[in-house]
Motif scaffolding. Sequence first.
Motif, short mmCIF file in Angstrom:
data_model
loop_
_atom_site.label_atom_id
_atom_site.label_comp_id
_atom_site.label_asym_id
_atom_site.label_seq_id
_atom_site.Cartn_x
_atom_site.Cartn_y
_atom_site.Cartn_z
N PHE A 576 0.81 -1.22 0.00
CA PHE A 576 0.00 0.00 0.00
C PHE A 576 0.85 1.28 0.00
CE2 PHE A 576 -3.24 -2.98 1.37
CZ PHE A 576 -4.38 -2.49 0.76
N GLN A 577 2.18 1.15 -0.02
CA GLN A 577 3.03 2.33 0.08
C GLN A 577 2.75 3.38 -1.00
OE1 GLN A 577 5.21 2.84 2.74
NE2 GLN A 577 5.06 4.91 1.90
N PRO A 578 2.55 3.02 -2.28
CA PRO A 578 2.23 4.06 -3.28
C PRO A 578 0.96 4.84 -2.95
CG PRO A 578 2.90 2.02 -4.37
CD PRO A 578 2.72 1.70 -2.92
N ARG A 579 -0.03 4.18 -2.39
CA ARG A 579 -1.28 4.87 -2.05
C ARG A 579 -1.09 5.74 -0.80
NH1 ARG A 579 -6.03 0.52 -2.66
NH2 ARG A 579 -7.26 2.37 -2.09
N TYR A 580 -0.24 5.27 0.14
CA TYR A 580 0.10 6.13 1.28
C TYR A 580 0.74 7.42 0.78
CZ TYR A 580 -0.29 1.96 4.34
OH TYR A 580 -0.72 0.86 5.02
N ASP A 581 1.69 7.28 -0.14
CA ASP A 581 2.42 8.45 -0.65
C ASP A 581 1.46 9.45 -1.30
OD1 ASP A 581 4.73 7.24 0.23
OD2 ASP A 581 5.28 6.43 -1.74
N LEU A 582 0.51 8.94 -2.09
CA LEU A 582 -0.46 9.82 -2.76
C LEU A 582 -1.32 10.54 -1.72
CD1 LEU A 582 -2.00 10.93 -5.20
CD2 LEU A 582 -3.38 8.82 -5.17
N PHE A 592 -7.77 18.58 2.63
CA PHE A 592 -8.07 17.61 3.68
C PHE A 592 -9.33 16.79 3.37
CE2 PHE A 592 -5.91 21.20 5.93
CZ PHE A 592 -4.69 20.55 6.08
N HIS A 593 -10.29 17.36 2.63
CA HIS A 593 -11.49 16.61 2.25
C HIS A 593 -11.10 15.39 1.41
CE1 HIS A 593 -14.75 19.34 3.60
NE2 HIS A 593 -13.80 20.27 3.48
N ARG A 594 -10.27 15.63 0.40
CA ARG A 594 -9.86 14.52 -0.46
C ARG A 594 -8.93 13.56 0.29
NH1 ARG A 594 -5.79 14.60 -5.57
NH2 ARG A 594 -6.18 12.47 -6.30
N ALA A 595 -8.08 14.10 1.17
CA ALA A 595 -7.18 13.25 1.94
C ALA A 595 -7.96 12.28 2.82
CB ALA A 595 -6.24 14.10 2.79
N VAL A 596 -9.06 12.76 3.45
CA VAL A 596 -9.90 11.87 4.26
C VAL A 596 -10.43 10.73 3.41
CG1 VAL A 596 -12.07 11.68 5.52
CG2 VAL A 596 -10.55 13.61 5.97
N SER A 597 -10.88 11.05 2.20
CA SER A 597 -11.43 10.03 1.32
C SER A 597 -10.38 9.00 0.93
CB SER A 597 -12.01 10.70 0.07
OG SER A 597 -12.47 9.73 -0.85
N LEU A 598 -9.16 9.46 0.59
CA LEU A 598 -8.10 8.54 0.19
C LEU A 598 -7.69 7.62 1.34
CD1 LEU A 598 -5.85 10.97 -1.91
CD2 LEU A 598 -7.24 9.07 -2.78
N TYR A 599 -7.51 8.19 2.53
CA TYR A 599 -7.13 7.36 3.67
C TYR A 599 -8.26 6.39 4.05
CZ TYR A 599 -2.75 9.81 4.69
OH TYR A 599 -1.46 10.30 4.63
N THR A 613 -10.32 -5.00 16.86
CA THR A 613 -11.09 -4.76 15.63
C THR A 613 -11.45 -3.30 15.45
OG1 THR A 613 -13.12 -5.32 16.84
CG2 THR A 613 -12.03 -7.09 15.60
N GLU A 614 -11.35 -2.50 16.52
CA GLU A 614 -11.63 -1.07 16.38
C GLU A 614 -10.45 -0.32 15.75
OE1 GLU A 614 -12.84 0.61 20.04
OE2 GLU A 614 -14.61 -0.67 20.27
N LEU A 615 -9.31 -0.98 15.66
CA LEU A 615 -8.13 -0.38 15.04
C LEU A 615 -7.92 -0.94 13.65
CD1 LEU A 615 -5.52 -0.45 17.97
CD2 LEU A 615 -6.82 1.52 17.13
N SER A 616 -7.15 -0.21 12.85
CA SER A 616 -6.78 -0.69 11.52
C SER A 616 -5.59 -1.62 11.64
CB SER A 616 -6.43 0.51 10.64
OG SER A 616 -5.83 0.08 9.43
N ALA A 617 -5.45 -2.52 10.66
CA ALA A 617 -4.26 -3.37 10.62
C ALA A 617 -3.01 -2.52 10.47
CB ALA A 617 -4.37 -4.36 9.46
N ASP A 618 -3.19 -1.31 9.93
CA ASP A 618 -2.11 -0.32 9.90
C ASP A 618 -2.62 0.91 10.64
OD1 ASP A 618 -0.07 1.41 9.48
OD2 ASP A 618 -0.07 1.26 7.29
N VAL A 621 -2.94 4.64 9.32
CA VAL A 621 -4.02 5.07 8.43
C VAL A 621 -5.16 5.69 9.23
CG1 VAL A 621 -5.72 4.27 6.74
CG2 VAL A 621 -3.42 3.29 6.76
N LEU A 622 -5.55 5.03 10.32
CA LEU A 622 -6.62 5.55 11.16
C LEU A 622 -6.22 6.88 11.80
CD1 LEU A 622 -9.46 4.64 11.88
CD2 LEU A 622 -8.54 3.55 13.93
N PHE A 623 -4.92 6.98 12.17
CA PHE A 623 -4.42 8.24 12.73
C PHE A 623 -4.61 9.38 11.74
CE2 PHE A 623 -0.93 11.27 12.70
CZ PHE A 623 -1.01 11.82 13.97
N TYR A 624 -4.26 9.16 10.47
CA TYR A 624 -4.36 10.23 9.48
C TYR A 624 -5.82 10.56 9.15
CZ TYR A 624 0.42 11.40 8.31
OH TYR A 624 1.70 11.91 8.36
N ILE A 625 -6.71 9.58 9.21
CA ILE A 625 -8.13 9.89 9.00
C ILE A 625 -8.60 10.86 10.07
CG2 ILE A 625 -10.45 8.91 9.10
CD1 ILE A 625 -9.34 6.39 7.78
#
Length: 653
Positions: A576-582, A592-599, A613-618, A621-625
Amino acid sequence: MILPKDLLSDSTTQPGILGQNPGLAGECGAHLADYALTHLGIAREDLFHGVSVSRDDLDEPGHWISTGDTAVLFRNLMAQSGPGGTHRIFGPAGRQFRFLPHSSLGALYSLIPAGEVVRDISAHVSRVTQFFQAECLAYSRSGASIVLGWYPQALELFPGPMDMFIQGLLTADLQAQGYSVLRADQAVFGFDLEMLIHRAYGHQGWKTGWRDDVLFLQGSPLARRISCTRRELELRGIPCTPRESELRGIGGGGLGDGRAFQGGQGDSNARSIRCLEVLRDVFLEDQVVFRAGEIYNAPFSRIDFVWRQPGLISRLVNSRRRRRGLPKLIQELQSEVARGTERYFEMVRLHQTTRQQSKIFRMYTKDGLAQGVDSGDDPTLWLPQGKELAVLFCDIRNFTQLSERLSAKEVVGLLNTFFRTMNDRIREHRGDIDKLMGDCLMAQFESVDQAVDAAVAMEKALQDLNRDRIARELPRLDIGIGISFGPVVQGNIGSHSRMDYTIVGDTVNVASRLESLTRHYKVRCIISEDVLNRLEQPRTLRFIDRVQVKGKALPVSIYEVYDADPDWVKAMKQRFQPRYDLAYRVYKMGDFHRAVSLYAHIYREVGPHSLDTELSADPVVLFYIDRCRELRDQVDQGALSPERWGGVYRFLR
């Protein structure tokens, strides 16, 4: 019973105790001193500078020079022997050896056939030195080969040429009894070549360096690393003319298993051993220093003799003289041994007492400080110094809530188990624990790779610890680690009544802040950009954020090291690193609106955490949302202008 060889084989023996260990028979020291004073013209005060005994002390029967004094005496002799002096002068010094008048040791060796001394060298070498043990590898009527195995601690103290001195002593004994020594030489040396150059020729300004597997001296190739077996070293260079061919293959096959000797590599004749082979002849003022083909860094030194025995009449005369003098001589030697044993056991008792004291002291202070005290330094006199270090902070997460459910005894037991596990990993990677603070520790390392290696090992050790805790139905532990690199000031901080030898500076503060950030991003190990730029080993890591932490005027880029993650987690993060970078680029631009959607899309595809289960496997990602939503709301409320947003988040609490 502790013997001198036990002290010299024990890596925990303190330098101060090693220095008191019997090293060289006083008669040998007296001869070396006389040789240096008479033949080399060295001034007495220069030769005995830093030596605790005088020349006159060496005339005392049964006297031994300590290991420390022997090392200083040899180094002084090398440094003061003139522009053309080399370590090979110890061979000629030994060949001119004469025992002191009325010497029981001298009388003994006048009564024992010189050939028997060589053949039974293992029983005789300890009478003149404690730096190594010896064995006769091959023996015949026309010659012999012996091997000398250095004790590891002796090599740390000594510049090396003691085996050349032994070669000279044996040659002198053979010649005194009528042997014609046709050849006495060495092709294999058991001491470290680079250490010998630094200690014996450092005053000449000689410098070494490595390029691939080649050791360079003054910019030119000197030696190359080679691999060979113990048997090849035992046979290398042994003469094989018809007269001497019986030497080859005779003897016990080497020095036992070799575990007591330098390198501990001798457990098999077929095992490959890494040594250094000299590539060219090296001279100093027309004197040979090294010869092409010589082998250094071997697990033993080998000395080869070729001789012609004395005639029959000479042997018969010597035999009658031995029968008359031996009983009285044995009585005198027993008396000298008793006096030496009494002095030796006084030293052993001191060793045992100080070793126990040192063990207790090391439990309550850092290794570097304990080593300084053990070596005789007074740390209260150490001056402050600036240096560059890697600093590591490690903290148990949510320890306050965890400890509230435990008794005082259980809290202490938990902390002891945790710190014992973490401290072992730090020491394994050459770290020095600076201090323990509640549930947090601080350590320092000379290199960033050592610090990161330690952090990865600490995470893996925590996984093992948690498996044990889960099996006992105890709650899991989690940690955060922060690592920074840069200048620090090291020195004594405090007052005359309470002092701490520690490090302070911005690098220490940054490491502490990075450790605290692991709680926000829910990752275990965060490093600074300064650490990243100095890493030499490949790592599994990723960029996390660019932030401004409390106490820092400039922002810093931070990175997660996830070498200790399970393989499937590492594969997921890399996929998922390329999508993290984007998503991060969009976040950095202030959309930030689009960033929320991407994350959010990444979050749905990554899936939930295996333990919560309330956390993400990474969890990043949840932190950035959450952060993008917070910043989006600030923009919508007019509290934040996207044009003034620079992509740097400020942690100011």
